[in-house]
Design a protein around this motif. Structure first.
Motif, PDB file in Angstrom:
ATOM      1  N   ALA A 156     -19.298   8.164 -36.063  1.00 41.53           N
ATOM      2  CA  ALA A 156     -20.407   7.290 -36.418  1.00 41.53           C
ATOM      3  C   ALA A 156     -20.943   6.665 -35.139  1.00 41.53           C
ATOM      4  O   ALA A 156     -20.188   6.410 -34.202  1.00 41.53           O
ATOM      5  CB  ALA A 156     -19.954   6.202 -37.389  1.00 41.53           C
ATOM      6  N   VAL A 157     -22.244   6.448 -35.109  1.00 49.47           N
ATOM      7  CA  VAL A 157     -22.882   5.765 -33.986  1.00 49.47           C
ATOM      8  C   VAL A 157     -23.609   4.558 -34.562  1.00 49.47           C
ATOM      9  O   VAL A 157     -24.501   4.706 -35.398  1.00 49.47           O
ATOM     10  CB  VAL A 157     -23.870   6.678 -33.232  1.00 49.47           C
ATOM     11  CG1 VAL A 157     -24.527   5.920 -32.079  1.00 49.47           C
ATOM     12  CG2 VAL A 157     -23.182   7.951 -32.737  1.00 49.47           C
ATOM     13  N   LEU A 159     -27.135  15.973 -34.924  1.00 54.48           N
ATOM     14  CA  LEU A 159     -25.940  15.164 -35.168  1.00 54.48           C
ATOM     15  C   LEU A 159     -25.761  14.923 -36.666  1.00 54.48           C
ATOM     16  O   LEU A 159     -24.667  15.094 -37.211  1.00 54.48           O
ATOM     17  CB  LEU A 159     -26.027  13.840 -34.416  1.00 54.48           C
ATOM     18  CG  LEU A 159     -25.834  13.919 -32.905  1.00 54.48           C
ATOM     19  CD1 LEU A 159     -26.375  12.659 -32.219  1.00 54.48           C
ATOM     20  CD2 LEU A 159     -24.365  14.142 -32.558  1.00 54.48           C
ATOM     21  N   LEU A 160     -26.840  14.535 -37.337  1.00 56.56           N
ATOM     22  CA  LEU A 160     -26.771  14.297 -38.781  1.00 56.56           C
ATOM     23  C   LEU A 160     -26.376  15.564 -39.537  1.00 56.56           C
ATOM     24  O   LEU A 160     -25.600  15.501 -40.499  1.00 56.56           O
ATOM     25  CB  LEU A 160     -28.111  13.763 -39.284  1.00 56.56           C
ATOM     26  CG  LEU A 160     -28.478  12.351 -38.827  1.00 56.56           C
ATOM     27  CD1 LEU A 160     -29.939  12.058 -39.118  1.00 56.56           C
ATOM     28  CD2 LEU A 160     -27.571  11.309 -39.453  1.00 56.56           C
ATOM     29  N   ASP A 161     -26.893  16.717 -39.108  1.00 56.91           N
ATOM     30  CA  ASP A 161     -26.532  17.995 -39.739  1.00 56.91           C
ATOM     31  C   ASP A 161     -25.043  18.307 -39.594  1.00 56.91           C
ATOM     32  O   ASP A 161     -24.499  19.108 -40.352  1.00 56.91           O
ATOM     33  CB  ASP A 161     -27.340  19.150 -39.140  1.00 56.91           C
ATOM     34  CG  ASP A 161     -28.777  19.177 -39.620  1.00 56.91           C
ATOM     35  OD1 ASP A 161     -29.110  18.477 -40.601  1.00 56.91           O
ATOM     36  OD2 ASP A 161     -29.587  19.897 -38.995  1.00 56.91           O
ATOM     37  N   ILE A 215     -25.372   7.856 -38.318  1.00 57.68           N
ATOM     38  CA  ILE A 215     -26.116   7.065 -37.340  1.00 57.68           C
ATOM     39  C   ILE A 215     -26.663   5.866 -38.095  1.00 57.68           C
ATOM     40  O   ILE A 215     -27.404   6.012 -39.070  1.00 57.68           O
ATOM     41  CB  ILE A 215     -27.222   7.896 -36.661  1.00 57.68           C
ATOM     42  CG1 ILE A 215     -26.574   9.090 -35.956  1.00 57.68           C
ATOM     43  CG2 ILE A 215     -28.008   7.027 -35.680  1.00 57.68           C
ATOM     44  CD1 ILE A 215     -27.533  10.062 -35.336  1.00 57.68           C
ATOM     45  N   ILE A 216     -26.252   4.678 -37.637  1.00 59.73           N
ATOM     46  CA  ILE A 216     -26.489   3.450 -38.387  1.00 59.73           C
ATOM     47  C   ILE A 216     -27.181   2.425 -37.496  1.00 59.73           C
ATOM     48  O   ILE A 216     -26.691   2.104 -36.409  1.00 59.73           O
ATOM     49  CB  ILE A 216     -25.149   2.868 -38.887  1.00 59.73           C
ATOM     50  CG1 ILE A 216     -24.364   3.923 -39.684  1.00 59.73           C
ATOM     51  CG2 ILE A 216     -25.385   1.600 -39.700  1.00 59.73           C
ATOM     52  CD1 ILE A 216     -22.894   3.606 -39.840  1.00 59.73           C
ATOM     53  N   LEU A 217     -28.300   1.900 -37.969  1.00 57.90           N
ATOM     54  CA  LEU A 217     -29.015   0.863 -37.241  1.00 57.90           C
ATOM     55  C   LEU A 217     -28.630  -0.510 -37.789  1.00 57.90           C
ATOM     56  O   LEU A 217     -28.526  -0.711 -39.000  1.00 57.90           O
ATOM     57  CB  LEU A 217     -30.534   1.059 -37.366  1.00 57.90           C
ATOM     58  CG  LEU A 217     -31.408   0.003 -36.691  1.00 57.90           C
ATOM     59  CD1 LEU A 217     -31.132  -0.081 -35.184  1.00 57.90           C
ATOM     60  CD2 LEU A 217     -32.876   0.296 -36.946  1.00 57.90           C
TER      61      LEU A 217
END
Length: 180
Positions: free
Chosen positions: A94-95, A129-131, A136-138
């Motif tokens: 996770a980012v 990356l998502l694939d 990825i979280i803001l």
């Protein structure tokens, strides 16, 4: 004299072009356009049943035309471990993004409007990356500060109440924070 030689060697390394310094790096098995890795002979074995759940954190925006360094690091983490024999399904990444890096997660229209018409070089990397199941979280607090709504985010990017909330929830789900 020793201090002089150490300083001189440091200057020479700094002056050496990155391409000459990184000749050991090559495309990885999952991400071939970014996240390059070096094959390393190690003395610390990775168990055959190893699994990883790693959270990355960034507030540093990429330079225009460049991929965010933390997104690149997340891809490198996956590439090097898959290359070392860890099954991709045993790697969760996770980012969490906050601060100025928030713009790196936005759709073309908003990014261009705030970057003098530039294209968001992160868009393709984020999609890849998502694939590969990278979250990825803001940070929602950052989004509010920078006036970024959910509709402004690239497809698949998530929004948390805050970066602190995202990290707390990730930790409860077995993620450890990458220390750098």
């Amino acid at each position: 004299m020793r201090k002089y030689l150490l300083a001189l060697s440091g200057l020479l390394c700094a002056a050496t072009p990155l391409s000459a310094q990184s000749s050991a790096f090559h495309p990885g098995p999952v991400f071939t356009e970014f996240g390059q890795v070096a094959t390393i002979e190690t003395t610390m074995d990775i168990p055959a049943d190893a699994s990883f759940a790693i959270a990355f954190d960034t507030a540093t925006r990429a330079d225009v035309g460049e991929i965010n360094r933390t997104l690149n690091s997340a891809a490198r983490f996956i590439n090097m471990h898959v290359e070392a024999g860890v099954p991709l399904e045993n790697i969760r990444v996770a980012v969490v993004v906050h601060g100025g890096a928030s713009l790196d997660l936005t759709r073309a229209e908003l990014y261009a409007a705030r970057q003098d018409g530039a294209e968001n070089a992160n868009a393709a990397a984020i999609a890849e990356l998502l694939d590969n199941n990278v979250q990825i979280i803001l940070c929602g607090q950052t989004a509010a500060y920078y006036e970024i709504g959910v509709a402004d985010l690239l497809p698949g990017v998530g929004m948390a109440l805050s970066a602190m909330t995202a990290h707390a929830l990730l930790q409860q789900n077995g993620f450890t924070l990458n220390p750098f």
